[in-house]
Design an enzyme around this catalytic site. Structure first.
Site, short mmCIF file in Angstrom:
data_model
loop_
_atom_site.label_atom_id
_atom_site.label_comp_id
_atom_site.label_asym_id
_atom_site.label_seq_id
_atom_site.Cartn_x
_atom_site.Cartn_y
_atom_site.Cartn_z
N VAL A 141 -25.29 21.24 -21.66
CA VAL A 141 -26.35 19.78 -22.78
C VAL A 141 -26.43 20.02 -24.06
O VAL A 141 -26.64 19.58 -24.53
CB VAL A 141 -27.79 19.73 -21.70
CG1 VAL A 141 -27.83 19.05 -20.57
CG2 VAL A 141 -28.75 21.32 -22.58
N LYS A 142 -25.24 21.30 -24.26
CA LYS A 142 -25.26 21.61 -25.61
C LYS A 142 -24.47 20.24 -26.39
O LYS A 142 -23.82 20.14 -26.33
CB LYS A 142 -25.32 22.94 -25.76
CG LYS A 142 -26.53 24.44 -25.11
CD LYS A 142 -27.71 24.00 -25.86
CE LYS A 142 -28.31 24.69 -25.65
NZ LYS A 142 -28.63 25.42 -24.09
N HIS A 143 -24.13 21.33 -28.26
CA HIS A 143 -23.25 20.43 -28.12
C HIS A 143 -21.53 20.81 -28.15
O HIS A 143 -20.85 20.34 -28.22
CB HIS A 143 -23.20 20.73 -29.79
CG HIS A 143 -24.74 20.44 -30.93
ND1 HIS A 143 -25.93 21.21 -30.06
CD2 HIS A 143 -24.88 19.37 -31.97
CE1 HIS A 143 -26.89 20.83 -31.18
NE2 HIS A 143 -26.54 19.49 -31.45
N HIS A 202 -24.43 26.28 -23.73
CA HIS A 202 -24.71 25.58 -22.02
C HIS A 202 -24.08 24.06 -21.84
O HIS A 202 -24.96 23.46 -22.77
CB HIS A 202 -26.09 25.47 -21.99
CG HIS A 202 -26.64 24.71 -20.52
ND1 HIS A 202 -26.98 23.80 -20.10
CD2 HIS A 202 -27.40 25.43 -19.03
CE1 HIS A 202 -27.58 22.92 -19.17
NE2 HIS A 202 -27.97 24.52 -18.62
#
Ligand SMILES: Cc1ncc(COP(=O)(O)O)c(C=O)c1O
Length: 403
Positions: A201-203, A199
């Site tokens: 907002v992930k790394h 997603h």
């Protein structure tokens, strides 16, 4: 109204000037020109889905985390569902997980007709407490789903040892923890299966996307079938062999990740080490700035881990403040700091309350933490000025409300 002097601080929530002009989100993706080019190249190619980029991305991620196999899914939630299926969860079974997580961790157990059973978290890391897990194991328990909350790995060794003694499958929800290290090993190489989310907002961002890593060939095969309707071969394999025949051997779904998304994931992997380093640098700056700030508890880090810092969740201590968490949250928002809260404990959501009769009070450590948690902005694309603004805003707000 408090009387103010010119030297006195006026919070933005009380009509003062906000620390920033524009809202800083709590998380967001970073997309490079190379990423855009990689996606454009796929759009000009023969395969938009189930093509070569899927296997390339899977192999690259498996190698990077140190696992033998990786299976891409259309989201982290679909990947969790696949893992619950591969673990053999079925009606009548139970799986133990943390209440302090995104609902998808527990929902994947329900998707399989099994029952999620919660166990409380450790007060320092807010990760599943292995002793509480041991207490919840019963004759119907089949799996344990530890969550690497905020990017700090769960205490995996005792959980895997416990699971192995009882014949249970460990599905690590590592959605927050790509690149986190536990006793010198990367998450994704330790549990029976580990689940990642891509997603934004992930790394690593693919829009929507997820992956399961595992060392076990039988689980990898089961995962591959499940994401492709339960069919024994995929379109590319049939294309290569010139065969039309296929068999559906289990009930699966269309949970495939496209080549468009996999090309983006592969390209994003080039920046992964730098992104992790930047998140760790921001985490260290926050901790140094807030360690002595009255009313704030910074996230704790156990000695044998290196977190991936998906989130930076502070806890506010009401005993030292003249305001509650909700007011501090609103005050930070007014300063244009996009604070957030992770998470409302899963068992307290109306669906879980109605279905299982939870009333609150069942998991006191998770519930008490929830009342105090505020996630500060944390993403690798933050500038030094962004970091400074968060430090200035939290210091301003907390100093104002300090008793
Ligand atoms: C802990 C956790 N598990 C699962 C998920 C679900 O992942 P996705 O949004 O990729 O479906 C998330 C997503 O935010 C998450 O934070």
């Amino acid at each position: 109204m408090r009387a103010t002097t010119t030297s006195e601080v006026v919070l933005a929530i009380d009509g003062g000037t906000p620390v920033r002009d524009k809202l800083l989100p709590y998380g967001r993706q970073s997309i490079s020109e190379d990423d855009i080019q990689a996606v454009a190249d796929v759009l000009r190619s023969d395969w938009l889905t189930t093509g070569p980029k899927v296997a390339e991305f899977e192999e690259a991620l498996a190698a990077w985390v140190g696992a033998k196999h990786a299976v891409a899914f259309s989201s982290g939630t679909a990947a969790l569902h696949g893992a619950a299926f591969a673990a053999g969860l079925k009606p009548g079974d139970e799986a133990i997980t943390s209440p302090l997580t995104f609902a998808a961790t527990a929902n994947c157990v329900l998707y399989q007709g099994a029952r999620p059973v919660f166990a409380d978290v450790s007060p320092d890391t807010l990760n599943l407490d292995p002793d509480r897990v041991a207490e919840r194991i019963g004759t119907n328990t089949r799996a344990v789903l530890p969550v690497d909350y905020a990017g700090h790995p769960a205490d995996l060794d005792p959980i895997v040892a416990l699971a192995d003694r009882h014949g249970l499958t460990v599905i690590e929800d590592a959605s927050h923890a790509l690149g986190a290290e536990y006793r010198g090993r990367r998450t994704g190489s330790i549990a029976h299966m580990s689940v990642f989310s891509f997603h934004p907002v992930k790394h690593l961002a693919t829009g929507e996307g997820g992956m399961v890593t595992t060392d076990r060939a039988d689980l990898a095969e089961s995962l591959r079938r499940f994401r492709n309707h339960g069919i024994s071969s995929d379109a590319r394999q049939r294309h290569a062999s010139g065969q039309w025949h296929y068999e559906m051997v289990a009930l699966g779904f269309n949970y495939r990740l496209t080549d468009i998304a996999c090309a983006l994931g592969l390209s994003q992997m080039k920046g992964l080490e730098a992104n992790l380093a930047r998140r760790r640098e921001i985490g260290a700056r926050y901790t140094a700035a807030f360690r002595d700030l009255s009313g704030v508890v910074t996230p704790s880090v156990r000695p044998n881990v290196n977190p991936a810092w998906h989130l930076y969740p502070i806890r506010v201590n009401p005993a030292q403040l003249n305001a509650d968490r909700a007011h501090i949250f609103r005050a930070l928002r007014a300063e244009n700091i996009g604070a957030n809260v992770h998470y409302i404990p899963v068992h307290l959501h109306p669906y879980y309350r109605d279905r299982f009769g939870y009333q609150g009070g069942e998991y006191p450590v998770a519930e008490a933490a929830y009342e105090q948690l505020i996630s500060l902005p944390m993403f690798h694309g933050m500038s030094d000025q962004d970091v400074q603004d968060v430090i200035a805003a939290l210091t301003k707000v907390m100093s104002y409300f300090a008793r």
